[in-house]
Design a protein around this motif. Structure first.
Motif, PDB file in Angstrom:
ATOM      1  N   ARG A  18       0.836  -1.214   0.000  1.00  0.00           N
ATOM      2  CA  ARG A  18       0.000   0.000   0.000  1.00  0.00           C
ATOM      3  C   ARG A  18       0.866   1.257   0.000  1.00  0.00           C
ATOM      4  O   ARG A  18       0.531   2.253  -0.636  1.00  0.00           O
ATOM      5  N   ALA A  19       1.965   1.211   0.735  1.00  0.00           N
ATOM      6  CA  ALA A  19       2.842   2.385   0.847  1.00  0.00           C
ATOM      7  C   ALA A  19       3.740   2.556  -0.374  1.00  0.00           C
ATOM      8  O   ALA A  19       4.186   3.655  -0.672  1.00  0.00           O
ATOM      9  N   ALA A  20       4.011   1.473  -1.080  1.00  0.00           N
ATOM     10  CA  ALA A  20       4.943   1.505  -2.220  1.00  0.00           C
ATOM     11  C   ALA A  20       4.222   1.973  -3.476  1.00  0.00           C
ATOM     12  O   ALA A  20       3.116   1.535  -3.761  1.00  0.00           O
ATOM     13  N   ARG A  21       4.854   2.823  -4.232  1.00  0.00           N
ATOM     14  CA  ARG A  21       4.314   3.238  -5.534  1.00  0.00           C
ATOM     15  C   ARG A  21       5.283   2.839  -6.643  1.00  0.00           C
ATOM     16  O   ARG A  21       5.133   3.250  -7.778  1.00  0.00           O
ATOM     17  N   GLY A  56      -6.907 -11.655  -5.748  1.00  0.00           N
ATOM     18  CA  GLY A  56      -7.212 -10.451  -6.508  1.00  0.00           C
ATOM     19  C   GLY A  56      -6.856  -9.153  -5.793  1.00  0.00           C
ATOM     20  O   GLY A  56      -7.243  -8.080  -6.244  1.00  0.00           O
ATOM     21  N   VAL A  57      -6.126  -9.237  -4.706  1.00  0.00           N
ATOM     22  CA  VAL A  57      -5.722  -8.049  -3.949  1.00  0.00           C
ATOM     23  C   VAL A  57      -4.488  -7.409  -4.570  1.00  0.00           C
ATOM     24  O   VAL A  57      -4.286  -6.206  -4.490  1.00  0.00           O
ATOM     25  N   VAL A  58      -3.664  -8.230  -5.221  1.00  0.00           N
ATOM     26  CA  VAL A  58      -2.393  -7.803  -5.803  1.00  0.00           C
ATOM     27  C   VAL A  58      -2.330  -8.316  -7.237  1.00  0.00           C
ATOM     28  O   VAL A  58      -2.839  -9.396  -7.531  1.00  0.00           O
ATOM     29  N   VAL A  59      -1.730  -7.534  -8.130  1.00  0.00           N
ATOM     30  CA  VAL A  59      -1.484  -7.984  -9.498  1.00  0.00           C
ATOM     31  C   VAL A  59       0.015  -8.084  -9.725  1.00  0.00           C
ATOM     32  O   VAL A  59       0.798  -7.390  -9.074  1.00  0.00           O
ATOM     33  N   LYS A  73      -3.863  -3.520  -5.579  1.00  0.00           N
ATOM     34  CA  LYS A  73      -5.056  -2.998  -6.265  1.00  0.00           C
ATOM     35  C   LYS A  73      -5.837  -2.130  -5.289  1.00  0.00           C
ATOM     36  O   LYS A  73      -6.546  -2.642  -4.431  1.00  0.00           O
ATOM     37  N   ARG A  74      -5.682  -0.830  -5.429  1.00  0.00           N
ATOM     38  CA  ARG A  74      -6.374   0.118  -4.566  1.00  0.00           C
ATOM     39  C   ARG A  74      -7.815   0.318  -5.047  1.00  0.00           C
ATOM     40  O   ARG A  74      -8.042   0.526  -6.236  1.00  0.00           O
ATOM     41  N   ALA A  75      -8.743   0.282  -4.128  1.00  0.00           N
ATOM     42  CA  ALA A  75     -10.155   0.458  -4.473  1.00  0.00           C
ATOM     43  C   ALA A  75     -10.365   1.838  -5.092  1.00  0.00           C
ATOM     44  O   ALA A  75      -9.847   2.833  -4.594  1.00  0.00           O
ATOM     45  N   GLY A  76     -11.079   1.867  -6.201  1.00  0.00           N
ATOM     46  CA  GLY A  76     -11.388   3.127  -6.863  1.00  0.00           C
ATOM     47  C   GLY A  76     -10.233   3.728  -7.637  1.00  0.00           C
ATOM     48  O   GLY A  76     -10.329   4.847  -8.119  1.00  0.00           O
ATOM     49  N   GLU A  77      -9.146   3.002  -7.776  1.00  0.00           N
ATOM     50  CA  GLU A  77      -7.959   3.504  -8.488  1.00  0.00           C
ATOM     51  C   GLU A  77      -7.640   2.585  -9.656  1.00  0.00           C
ATOM     52  O   GLU A  77      -6.614   1.922  -9.662  1.00  0.00           O
ATOM     53  N   ASP A  78      -8.525   2.540 -10.630  1.00  0.00           N
ATOM     54  CA  ASP A  78      -8.322   1.677 -11.786  1.00  0.00           C
ATOM     55  C   ASP A  78      -7.213   2.265 -12.654  1.00  0.00           C
ATOM     56  O   ASP A  78      -7.306   3.413 -13.085  1.00  0.00           O
TER      57      ASP A  78
END
Length: 132
Positions: A18-21, A56-59, A73-78
Motif C-alpha cells: 500500500r505504501a509503495a508506488r 485479486g488483492v495484488v497484481v 489494487k487500490r479500491a477506486g484507483e483503476d
C-alpha cells in the motif's frame, strides 16, 4: 474475490505494498517487511504474495528475464501500466483517461472479468540514449 485469513505476515505485506508506488519485487518487499517482522522468511513473503494475487488483492507485472513485480489494487484507483524498455521503470496510467475498449474480436460468449493494458516504450530519461 475470496477472503483470505489475515495473518501478521499478510497484513505486513499488504501494508508495504500500500505504501509503495514503485511496483516492487519480492526481495524488496521482504526487506521492508523484515523491519517489523524480523523473522519472516523470503519464502513466506512469496507464498503470501501468491495468495494475495490469487485473491485479486495484488497484481503481477512480469517481464522476461526480470523479477516479477507486484502492485496493490487500490479500491477506486483503476489503472494500467507503462513500462520503459530502457530502464525498466513502471508508471501508473489512469484508466479513466483512456478510451473504452471494444469487445469486438473476442470469441462469442467470452466473458471479460478483468483488463490489463501495458504501454511499452521509452521514458523521457532514457530517450536521449535511444534516439535513432
Amino acid at each position: 474475490m475470496t477472503m483470505v485469513r489475515q495473518t501478521k505476515q499478510r497484513a505486513a505485506v499488504i501494508e508495504v505494498l500500500r505504501a509503495a508506488r514503485s511496483h516492487p519485487d519480492a526481495a524488496w518487499i521482504h526487506t521492508q517487511v523484515r523491519q517489523n517482522l524480523p523473522s519472516v522468511s523470503l519464502g513466506t513473503v512469496y507464498r503470501t504474495l501468491d495468495t494475495l494475487v490469487r485473491d485479486g488483492v495484488v497484481v503481477t507485472l512480469e517481464r522476461a528475464g526480470q523479477a516479477t513485480r507486484y502492485d496493490y489494487k487500490r479500491a477506486g484507483e483503476d489503472h494500467h501500466h507503462a513500462v520503459c524498455r530502457g530502464c525498466g521503470a513502471i508508471f501508473d496510467v489512469d484508466a479513466g483517461g483512456l478510451p473504452q475498449l471494444s469487445a469486438a474480436g473476442l470469441p462469442a460468449g467470452f466473458q471479460v472479468t478483468d483488463v490489463r493494458l501495458e504501454f511499452i516504450g521509452i521514458c523521457p530519461q532514457c530517450q536521449p540514449e535511444h534516439t535513432p
